[in-house]
Write a protein that holds these residues in place. Structure first.
Motif, PDB file in Angstrom:
ATOM      1  N   CYS A  78      15.066-144.986   1.385  1.00 51.61           N
ATOM      2  CA  CYS A  78      14.584-145.543   0.128  1.00 51.61           C
ATOM      3  C   CYS A  78      15.261-144.828  -1.038  1.00 51.61           C
ATOM      4  O   CYS A  78      15.329-143.597  -1.069  1.00 51.61           O
ATOM      5  N   THR A  80      14.131-144.665  -3.935  1.00 51.61           N
ATOM      6  CA  THR A  80      13.112-144.145  -4.850  1.00 51.61           C
ATOM      7  C   THR A  80      12.464-142.879  -4.314  1.00 51.61           C
ATOM      8  O   THR A  80      12.361-141.880  -5.007  1.00 51.61           O
ATOM      9  N   CYS A  81      12.022-142.927  -3.041  1.00 51.83           N
ATOM     10  CA  CYS A  81      11.291-141.771  -2.512  1.00 51.83           C
ATOM     11  C   CYS A  81      12.012-141.119  -1.330  1.00 51.83           C
ATOM     12  O   CYS A  81      11.514-140.149  -0.776  1.00 51.83           O
ATOM     13  N   CYS A  92      10.035-150.681   0.631  1.00 50.86           N
ATOM     14  CA  CYS A  92       9.742-149.390   1.244  1.00 50.86           C
ATOM     15  C   CYS A  92       8.290-149.365   1.723  1.00 50.86           C
ATOM     16  O   CYS A  92       7.371-149.693   0.969  1.00 50.86           O
TER      17      CYS A  92
HETATM   18 ZN   LIG Z   1      10.142-145.440  -1.086  1.00 46.02          ZN
END
Ligand SMILES: [Zn+2]
Length: 103
Positions: A78, A80-81, A92
């Motif tokens: 991912c 983002t994370c 995600c």
């Molecule tokens: Zn994520």
């Protein structure tokens, strides 16, 4: 309800539930809170189980799980994370942000 999958842990159960729900399949996770901490091997009967609520969605769920199992060694991180997700996922499982597929 029909059981379609036994996960190896809570995180896998969450992955599979996310995949199925994204595809519109109504599922329940049994034993979601049954196992112990990281590194412990829960008893088989305490492994998280994925159950499909509606009989007519069973075949769809089984086909998605087959795809998941054949692709489970391919992951995309991912953006983002940084959690790894199966390449078949569009969002995600962890933070629900859209995944950018390689290629
Ligand atoms: Zn994520």
């Amino acid at each position: 309800m029909r059981r379609v999958f036994i996960a190896s842990g809570i995180s896998e159960a969450q992955l599979v539930r996310q995949m199925l729900e994204t595809a519109g399949v109504s599922v329940q996770v049994l034993n979601e809170h049954a196992s112990g901490g990281l590194g412990e091997l829960p008893a088989t009967e305490a492994w998280p189980e994925i159950w499909v609520e509606r009989e007519h969605q069973l075949a769809h769920a089984q086909s998605l799980i087959r795809d998941y199992e054949s692709a489970s060694d391919q992951t995309v991180d991912c953006g983002t994370c940084s959690e790894p997700n199966p390449v078949t996922f569009e969002i995600c499982w962890h933070c629900r942000e859209p995944l950018l597929q390689p290629g």
